[in-house]
Design a protein around this motif. Structure first.
Motif, short mmCIF file in Angstrom:
data_model
loop_
_atom_site.label_atom_id
_atom_site.label_comp_id
_atom_site.label_asym_id
_atom_site.label_seq_id
_atom_site.Cartn_x
_atom_site.Cartn_y
_atom_site.Cartn_z
N LYS A 34 40.33 28.07 -37.96
CA LYS A 34 40.79 29.09 -37.01
C LYS A 34 41.19 30.37 -37.73
N THR A 35 40.38 30.75 -38.73
CA THR A 35 40.66 31.95 -39.50
C THR A 35 39.43 32.84 -39.61
N THR A 77 38.09 35.71 -42.52
CA THR A 77 38.31 36.41 -43.79
C THR A 77 37.64 37.76 -43.64
N THR A 86 43.23 37.63 -44.48
CA THR A 86 42.91 36.45 -43.67
C THR A 86 43.65 36.57 -42.35
N MET A 87 42.89 36.45 -41.28
CA MET A 87 43.47 36.49 -39.94
C MET A 87 43.48 35.08 -39.37
N THR A 88 44.58 34.69 -38.76
CA THR A 88 44.65 33.43 -38.03
C THR A 88 44.45 33.77 -36.56
#
Length: 66
Positions: free
Chosen positions: A38-39, A41, A4-6
């Motif tokens: 604001k992520t 996947t 998971t990227m923020t």
């Protein structure tokens, strides 16, 4: 591998679409962006540097990758 990227800087569906398109352009990567959270996947074997570069080249800031 799923991560998971923020991501900061996404304000609208056009923004999230740009990020999703950039991530999905990486060979072997499948990404889904959640604008409200604001992520992104991300599933695939690309390294974190490649993921970060794709997002930053699209004009957004990666806060974390986990």
């Amino acid at each position: 591998m799923t991560r998971t990227m923020t991501i900061e800087g996404m304000m609208c569906t056009h923004c999230s679409g740009r990020v999703e398109k950039a991530l999905n352009a990486i060979p072997g990567v499948t990404a889904t962006v959640d604008l409200a959270a604001k992520t992104a996947t991300v599933t695939g074997e690309a390294d974190n540097a490649a993921l970060r570069k794709a997002v930053e080249d699209a004009g957004y800031t990666v806060v974390s990758i986990g």
